[in-house]
Design a protein around this motif. Structure first.
Motif, short mmCIF file in Angstrom:
data_model
loop_
_atom_site.label_atom_id
_atom_site.label_comp_id
_atom_site.label_asym_id
_atom_site.label_seq_id
_atom_site.Cartn_x
_atom_site.Cartn_y
_atom_site.Cartn_z
N ASP A 26 65.12 58.98 -38.94
CA ASP A 26 66.25 59.75 -38.42
C ASP A 26 66.69 59.33 -37.02
O ASP A 26 67.16 60.16 -36.24
N ASP A 27 66.52 58.07 -36.66
CA ASP A 27 66.90 57.56 -35.34
C ASP A 27 66.21 58.30 -34.20
O ASP A 27 66.71 58.34 -33.09
N GLU A 28 65.03 58.87 -34.48
CA GLU A 28 64.30 59.62 -33.46
C GLU A 28 62.86 59.15 -33.28
O GLU A 28 62.35 59.13 -32.17
N VAL A 29 62.19 58.80 -34.38
CA VAL A 29 60.81 58.34 -34.32
C VAL A 29 60.75 56.94 -34.95
O VAL A 29 61.26 56.74 -36.06
N TYR A 71 68.21 37.60 -28.08
CA TYR A 71 69.22 38.34 -28.82
C TYR A 71 69.89 39.37 -27.93
O TYR A 71 69.36 39.75 -26.90
N MET A 72 71.08 39.77 -28.33
CA MET A 72 71.74 40.91 -27.70
C MET A 72 72.17 41.84 -28.82
O MET A 72 72.45 41.40 -29.94
N GLU A 73 72.15 43.12 -28.51
CA GLU A 73 72.36 44.12 -29.56
C GLU A 73 73.20 45.26 -29.02
O GLU A 73 73.05 45.65 -27.86
N VAL A 74 74.07 45.79 -29.85
CA VAL A 74 74.82 46.98 -29.51
C VAL A 74 74.69 47.95 -30.68
O VAL A 74 74.73 47.54 -31.84
N SER A 75 74.48 49.21 -30.36
CA SER A 75 74.49 50.25 -31.39
C SER A 75 75.39 51.36 -30.91
O SER A 75 75.51 51.60 -29.71
N MET A 76 76.04 52.01 -31.85
CA MET A 76 76.90 53.13 -31.48
C MET A 76 76.83 54.19 -32.56
O MET A 76 76.47 53.90 -33.71
N ARG A 77 77.12 55.42 -32.13
CA ARG A 77 77.11 56.52 -33.09
C ARG A 77 78.08 56.19 -34.23
O ARG A 77 79.16 55.66 -34.01
N SER A 78 77.70 56.54 -35.43
CA SER A 78 78.56 56.25 -36.58
C SER A 78 79.68 57.28 -36.74
O SER A 78 80.58 57.07 -37.54
N ASP A 79 79.66 58.35 -35.95
CA ASP A 79 80.70 59.36 -36.08
C ASP A 79 81.78 59.25 -34.99
O ASP A 79 82.56 60.17 -34.78
N VAL A 80 81.84 58.11 -34.29
CA VAL A 80 82.85 57.91 -33.25
C VAL A 80 84.21 57.78 -33.92
O VAL A 80 84.38 57.07 -34.90
N PHE A 132 74.15 43.07 -39.11
CA PHE A 132 74.84 44.36 -39.09
C PHE A 132 73.96 45.33 -39.85
O PHE A 132 73.43 45.01 -40.92
N HIS A 133 73.79 46.54 -39.30
CA HIS A 133 72.86 47.50 -39.89
C HIS A 133 73.40 48.91 -39.71
O HIS A 133 73.96 49.22 -38.65
N LEU A 134 73.24 49.75 -40.69
CA LEU A 134 73.64 51.15 -40.62
C LEU A 134 72.38 51.99 -40.76
O LEU A 134 71.62 51.84 -41.71
N THR A 135 72.14 52.87 -39.78
CA THR A 135 70.99 53.77 -39.85
C THR A 135 71.51 55.18 -40.16
O THR A 135 72.68 55.36 -40.48
N GLN A 136 70.65 56.16 -40.01
CA GLN A 136 71.02 57.55 -40.28
C GLN A 136 72.28 57.96 -39.50
O GLN A 136 73.15 58.61 -40.03
N GLY A 137 72.38 57.54 -38.24
CA GLY A 137 73.52 57.98 -37.44
C GLY A 137 74.11 56.92 -36.53
O GLY A 137 74.91 57.23 -35.65
N ARG A 138 73.67 55.65 -36.70
CA ARG A 138 74.13 54.60 -35.79
C ARG A 138 74.54 53.35 -36.55
O ARG A 138 73.98 53.03 -37.59
N LEU A 139 75.53 52.65 -36.00
CA LEU A 139 75.93 51.33 -36.47
C LEU A 139 75.33 50.33 -35.49
O LEU A 139 75.44 50.51 -34.28
#
Length: 192
Positions: A26-29, A71-80, A132-139
């Motif tokens: 859940d993007d927490e643990v 590497y460089m990485e960016v993640s953002m909330r999927s509900d933006v 490219f990866h999609l998690t519970q709440g992040r892209l």
């Protein structure tokens, strides 16, 4: 990122929360797990199972950027949501290309100044080292950092040279073209 430290018997391993060796709850643990295999002077192998669990000390920001040695990485909330009124010539060109090339399968275009946008599949991008990866709440988008990735460019930002990679994801769902505009930038200076 794996490196041997100057102290005998010490190694350093750094990994993204979103690496393929990390179990994400859940993007927490996050539980990172791998096997370390060492070979002694006699050629004997010893395997050590390494496992670490951690959680975030602060909540996620809407956008997170990580710059590592390779590497460089960016993640953002999927509900933006969409930003209205942010039309530029580059965005208009990307939108026109996406409209003409979009299918129901997600594709990506890498925006580079002075070059025509060329759509490619995720598997084609993966062959170039882009993830490219999609998690519970992040892209999540991860790019190789050489520094000078295949689809990147170098720009001057506030007096510093930065490596910039600008992917635009798109897909057509019936009459609607959905687009995700990302950008990640990291300094070209050597990490210490």
């Amino acid at each position: 990122m794996f490196s041997i430290l100057p102290l005998p018997g010490h190694a350093e391993l750094r990994a993204s929360y979103f690496s393929c060796h990390t179990d994400n709850q859940d993007d927490e643990v996050f539980t990172f797990s791998f096997n370390l295999i060492t070979i002694d002077a006699n050629g004997m192998e010893t395997t050590y199972h390494v496992n670490a669990t951690c959680s975030l000390s602060l909540p996620w920001s809407p956008r997170e950027v990580s710059c590592e040695e390779n590497y460089m990485e960016v993640s953002m909330r999927s509900d933006v949501s969409c930003l209205s009124g942010t039309t530029t010539d580059a965005w208009t060109a990307a939108l026109a290309t996406a409209h003409s090339a979009a299918t129901s399968t997600w594709q990506v275009m890498f925006q580079q100044e002075g070059q025509q946008l060329t759509p490619m599949s995720f598997s084609e991008a993966r062959e170039l080292g882009y993830v490219f990866h999609l998690t519970q709440g992040r892209l999540v988008f991860r790019s190789p950092y050489t520094p000078r990735s295949v689809m990147g460019s170098v720009s001057m930002v506030n007096g510093s040279l930065v490596e910039v990679v600008h992917p635009i994801l798109f897909s057509r769902q019936r009459w609607v073209v959905m687009m995700v505009d990302w950008i990640v930038a990291c300094s070209t200076s050597k990490f210490q």
